[in-house]
Design a protein around this motif. Structure first.
Motif, mmCIF file in Angstrom:
data_model
loop_
_atom_site.group_PDB
_atom_site.id
_atom_site.type_symbol
_atom_site.label_atom_id
_atom_site.label_comp_id
_atom_site.label_asym_id
_atom_site.label_seq_id
_atom_site.Cartn_x
_atom_site.Cartn_y
_atom_site.Cartn_z
ATOM 1 N N MET A 1 0.834 -1.194 0.000
ATOM 2 C CA MET A 1 0.000 0.000 0.000
ATOM 3 C C MET A 1 0.874 1.252 0.000
ATOM 4 O O MET A 1 1.782 1.385 0.824
ATOM 5 C CB MET A 1 -0.925 0.025 1.216
ATOM 6 N N TYR B 1 -0.699 4.402 -0.055
ATOM 7 C CA TYR B 1 -1.501 5.101 0.955
ATOM 8 C C TYR B 1 -2.894 4.498 0.968
ATOM 9 O O TYR B 1 -3.310 3.829 0.025
ATOM 10 C CB TYR B 1 -1.556 6.619 0.712
ATOM 11 N N SER B 2 -3.616 4.722 2.051
ATOM 12 C CA SER B 2 -4.983 4.210 2.204
ATOM 13 C C SER B 2 -5.936 5.371 2.443
ATOM 14 O O SER B 2 -5.530 6.449 2.912
ATOM 15 C CB SER B 2 -5.069 3.225 3.371
ATOM 16 N N SER B 3 -7.185 5.150 2.141
ATOM 17 C CA SER B 3 -8.208 6.163 2.381
ATOM 18 C C SER B 3 -8.213 6.531 3.868
ATOM 19 O O SER B 3 -8.210 5.656 4.732
ATOM 20 C CB SER B 3 -9.577 5.624 1.960
ATOM 21 N N ASP C 1 -5.740 8.243 5.290
ATOM 22 C CA ASP C 1 -4.370 8.600 5.679
ATOM 23 C C ASP C 1 -4.137 10.104 5.505
ATOM 24 O O ASP C 1 -4.700 10.734 4.600
ATOM 25 C CB ASP C 1 -3.349 7.854 4.808
ATOM 26 N N GLU D 1 -11.257 2.949 -4.892
ATOM 27 C CA GLU D 1 -12.043 3.304 -3.712
ATOM 28 C C GLU D 1 -12.941 2.142 -3.356
ATOM 29 O O GLU D 1 -13.143 1.226 -4.171
ATOM 30 C CB GLU D 1 -12.875 4.560 -3.989
ATOM 31 N N LYS D 2 -13.454 2.137 -2.158
ATOM 32 C CA LYS D 2 -14.366 1.097 -1.710
ATOM 33 C C LYS D 2 -15.799 1.663 -1.677
ATOM 34 O O LYS D 2 -16.023 2.763 -1.185
ATOM 35 C CB LYS D 2 -13.976 0.604 -0.313
ATOM 36 N N GLU E 1 -14.551 -3.146 -4.349
ATOM 37 C CA GLU E 1 -13.470 -2.314 -4.872
ATOM 38 C C GLU E 1 -13.837 -1.756 -6.243
ATOM 39 O O GLU E 1 -14.250 -2.499 -7.129
ATOM 40 C CB GLU E 1 -12.182 -3.129 -4.971
ATOM 41 N N THR F 1 -8.908 8.109 -1.481
ATOM 42 C CA THR F 1 -8.793 6.872 -2.263
ATOM 43 C C THR F 1 -7.673 6.016 -1.700
ATOM 44 O O THR F 1 -7.014 6.383 -0.723
ATOM 45 C CB THR F 1 -8.510 7.198 -3.742
ATOM 46 N N ASN F 2 -7.464 4.879 -2.330
ATOM 47 C CA ASN F 2 -6.378 3.969 -1.958
ATOM 48 C C ASN F 2 -5.431 3.822 -3.146
ATOM 49 O O ASN F 2 -5.870 3.841 -4.305
ATOM 50 C CB ASN F 2 -6.930 2.592 -1.591
#
Length: 446
Positions: A172, A174-176, A178, A195-196, A202, A229-230
């Motif tokens: 990862m 970055y993650s949503s 963060d 995005e989830k 996903e 977003t991720n």
């Protein structure tokens, strides 16, 4: 190499302070090459399996600027390392290296030898990493359209504050949720932005590749910004990071850069809205990611609406390769009509090359992956290829010679100015394409 050449090599700064007897044993198989004035040592855009240490003369390093069309030059003298970036990453060379003086002598270091040197000698490892970082940052950032208006002094200041982070597949970035840390520039590799949904599904928004950037929204905000977003690495990748505070200093004196970022933000928001609503694009993106197409530079496509199953593509391949076709008309279908057959994809980071016991697999300057005659047909590369695109063939040894086994994969009809499988397809169903150009969803999103 002779005694005098060995003495010059041992005095190179990269080898300072290490056991010279051990060093001499490791490099004894390396070749010393001589180049005349203006002769190319390495070429921009080629792939490389070696680097070198200059032991006599001076070489000119020419970094082409794809934006201004002007070249940036610097010079390397005896004792300096050259060509290490392409060797360590497996990616294309980012500069031309040309003999500046007559009779430039260089110790040629293959990849396996450099890895042994950095594994045995910690100082060599540290010096290689430092050189790699400095050279990568400048050349990569100078060729970004975003920084086209920056002068050398300001760019050098920014380079001094940038950092490089490495990622492996599924890491990862970055993650949503963060906290945003700065502008992230993809030096090489493929990054999936997703995005989830509320149901946990996903939804892919973008596939970003070399030279593209992410995290741009945070640069326009005056408050703490969190990612919505991720971002995940689809394979080995390097990301250049410039902190928000450092980048905002650049924005203050360069309003045009801020305008460019604002345009990108608007374009991406519009495109993301389209992607969210279009199931066809979603399906294409999912397939491109799941099958690894996004990380390749060349694939064969067969349009099944045109294919008449005559087999001429396979026959043409076999004729050129000792009756062993490297093309097999089996594979998966994209959007129900495009068949991706079994044929080498020229992966950006070839898994087949990682565990060859005889060091017989190489990339040539075009990116083609090939096996040398030292291949023993053990099949390790075939097992490591995630797409089943390598087979072990039993080839004729010629008159009065025994047959022998050798790994076989598509060589893009090396030596010919056409692809036999494509050329011999009577209906035009077969073609070889660059995925990032053919699948516009890859280049247009993000």
């Amino acid at each position: 190499m002779n005694i005098d050449e060995l003495k010059d090599i041992l005095q190179a700064p990269i080898f300072a302070g290490i056991d010279q007897d051990k060093l001499a044993k490791i490099i004894k198989s390396c070749e010393v090459k001589t180049f005349t004035e203006n002769q190319f040592i390495y070429r921009h855009g080629e792939f490389g399996n070696e680097c070198g240490v200059i032991i006599a003369g001076t070489a000119r390093v020419e970094i082409p600027n794809m934006i201004s069309k002007k070249n940036y030059n610097y010079y390397l003298k005896a004792g300096e390392l050259v060509g290490v970036i392409a060797l360590l990453t497996g990616y294309k060379r980012i500069a031309n290296v040309i003999a500046f003086t007559d009779r430039v002598k260089m110790l040629v270091i293959p990849k396996n030898v450099l890895l042994e040197l950095t594994g045995v000698f910690e100082p060599v490892k540290d010096r290689v990493n430092e050189l790699y970082s400095d050279r990568v940052l400048y050349s990569s950032m100078r060729n970004l359209m975003l920084f086209a208006s920056l002068g050398d002094a300001l760019l050098n200041k920014l380079v001094g504050k940038a950092a490089i982070n490495s990622y492996q597949k599924s890491d990862m970035i970055y993650s949503s949720g963060d906290k945003a840390e700065g502008l992230l520039i993809i030096r090489y590799g493929v990054v999936k932005i997703y995005e989830k949904t509320k149901t946990g599904k996903e939804k892919i928004l973008a596939i970003l590749k070399d030279g593209q950037y992410l995290g741009e929204k945070a640069l326009l905000s005056d408050e703490m910004f969190t990612m919505s977003t991720n971002a995940v690495a689809c394979g080995p990748a390097e990301i250049i990071k410039i902190s928000i505070s450092d980048f905002k200093q650049i924005l203050e004196s360069n309003p045009n850069i801020k305008k460019d970022i604002e345009k990108v933000v608007v374009q991406r928001e519009e495109r993301n809205a389209q992607v969210r609503a279009d199931n066809y694009i979603q399906k294409t993106l999912r397939t491109v990611i799941d099958t690894g197409i996004a990380q390749t530079s060349s694939i064969i496509l067969i349009d099944t609406t045109k294919c008449v199953h005559c087999g001429d593509c396979e026959k043409a391949c076999a004729v050129l390769h000792q009756n062993h076709s490297r093309l097999i008309r089996k594979g998966f279908k994209l959007n129900n009509f495009l068949l991706i057959p079994t044929s080498c994809r020229l992966c950006d980071d070839p898994a087949c090359m990682s565990q060859c016991p005889t060091n017989s697999i190489f990339k040539d300057f075009t990116g083609e992956i090939y096996h040398t005659d030292t291949c023993i047909g053990c099949g390790a590369c075939a097992k490591n290829c995630p797409y089943g695109n390598i087979t072990v063939a039993e080839l004729s040894g010629g008159k009065n010679k025994k047959k022998r086994k050798k790994a076989a994969t598509c060589d893009k009809c090396k030596g010919l100015d056409f692809f036999a499988c494509v050329y011999n397809c009577a209906t035009g169903a077969a073609r070889r394409v660059d995925p990032s150009e053919y699948f516009t969803e890859i280049t247009n999103i993000g």
